[in-house]
Each structure stands twice: as structure tokens, then as C-alpha cells.
Design a protein around this motif. Structure first.
Motif, PDB file in Angstrom:
ATOM      1  N   THR A 151       1.046   1.191  -2.342  1.00  7.63           N
ATOM      2  CA  THR A 151       2.178   1.752  -2.365  1.00  7.63           C
ATOM      3  C   THR A 151       2.548   2.611  -3.670  1.00  7.63           C
ATOM      4  N   THR A 152       3.330   3.662  -3.790  1.00  7.84           N
ATOM      5  CA  THR A 152       3.451   4.388  -5.051  1.00  7.84           C
ATOM      6  C   THR A 152       4.934   3.879  -5.929  1.00  7.84           C
ATOM      7  N   CYS A 153       4.421   3.689  -7.140  1.00 11.36           N
ATOM      8  CA  CYS A 153       5.693   3.243  -7.800  1.00 11.36           C
ATOM      9  C   CYS A 153       6.587   4.368  -8.051  1.00 11.36           C
ATOM     10  N   LYS A 154       7.743   4.023  -8.063  1.00 17.42           N
ATOM     11  CA  LYS A 154       9.019   4.985  -8.245  1.00 17.42           C
ATOM     12  C   LYS A 154       9.071   5.091  -9.426  1.00 17.42           C
ATOM     13  N   GLY A 159       4.841   6.627 -10.805  1.00 19.48           N
ATOM     14  CA  GLY A 159       4.276   7.404  -9.740  1.00 19.48           C
ATOM     15  C   GLY A 159       2.988   7.233  -9.223  1.00 19.48           C
ATOM     16  N   ALA A 160       2.358   5.936  -9.987  1.00 21.57           N
ATOM     17  CA  ALA A 160       1.151   5.332  -9.647  1.00 21.57           C
ATOM     18  C   ALA A 160       0.867   4.938  -8.479  1.00 21.57           C
ATOM     19  N   VAL A 161      -0.285   4.852  -7.739  1.00 19.04           N
ATOM     20  CA  VAL A 161      -0.715   4.372  -6.518  1.00 19.04           C
ATOM     21  C   VAL A 161      -1.360   3.225  -6.889  1.00 19.04           C
ATOM     22  N   HIS A 162      -0.683   1.789  -6.285  1.00 18.46           N
ATOM     23  CA  HIS A 162      -1.396   0.720  -6.521  1.00 18.46           C
ATOM     24  C   HIS A 162      -1.235  -0.362  -5.494  1.00 18.46           C
TER      25      HIS A 162
END
Length: 63
Positions: free
Chosen positions: A28-31, A34-37
Motif C-alpha cells: 500500500t502507499t501512504c497518503k 507517499g511511502a510504499v509499505h
């Protein structure tokens, strides 16, 4: 303990094991950052620890 009466052939054993595959993890991408985790996991961005888009632990500078 019970033992098999006959040897299972390699093809028969491998046919059973075909359903166990390595799958790519759902990311998922943090809103906020913007990090993908991985979902439902804490993640770091520039030394800061985030979870669910919120800053949990801020990086401290050592001087």
C-alpha cells in the motif's frame, strides 16, 4: 505410527505441492508520506517511524 504401504512417486508428490506458490506481497502507499509499505505494519521514512499515516516515533539527532 502408520507408514505408507508403497512409495509415492515424485510426480504424484509434486502434483500435490503445486498449490504452494510464492506470491508477491500486497503493498500500500501512504497518503501522508507517499511511502510504499506492507499494510498493517509500521514503516520508517527518513528515520521516523509511521503507522497508519501518523508519526509514532520521531528521529532524534545525536550531537
Amino acid at each position: 505410527m502408520p507408514n505408507p504401504k508403497r512409495k509415492f512417486s515424485k510426480s504424484r508428490r509434486d502434483k500435490r505441492r503445486t498449490h504452494y506458490k510464492a506470491e508477491a506481497p500486497g503493498l500500500t502507499t501512504c497518503k501522508t508520506t507517499g511511502a510504499v509499505h506492507l499494510p498493517h505494519r509500521a514503516y520508517t521514512v527518513d528515520g521516523n517511524l509511521y503507522y497508519n499515516g501518523k508519526l509514532l516515533v520521531e528521529k532524534t539527532s545525536v550531537a
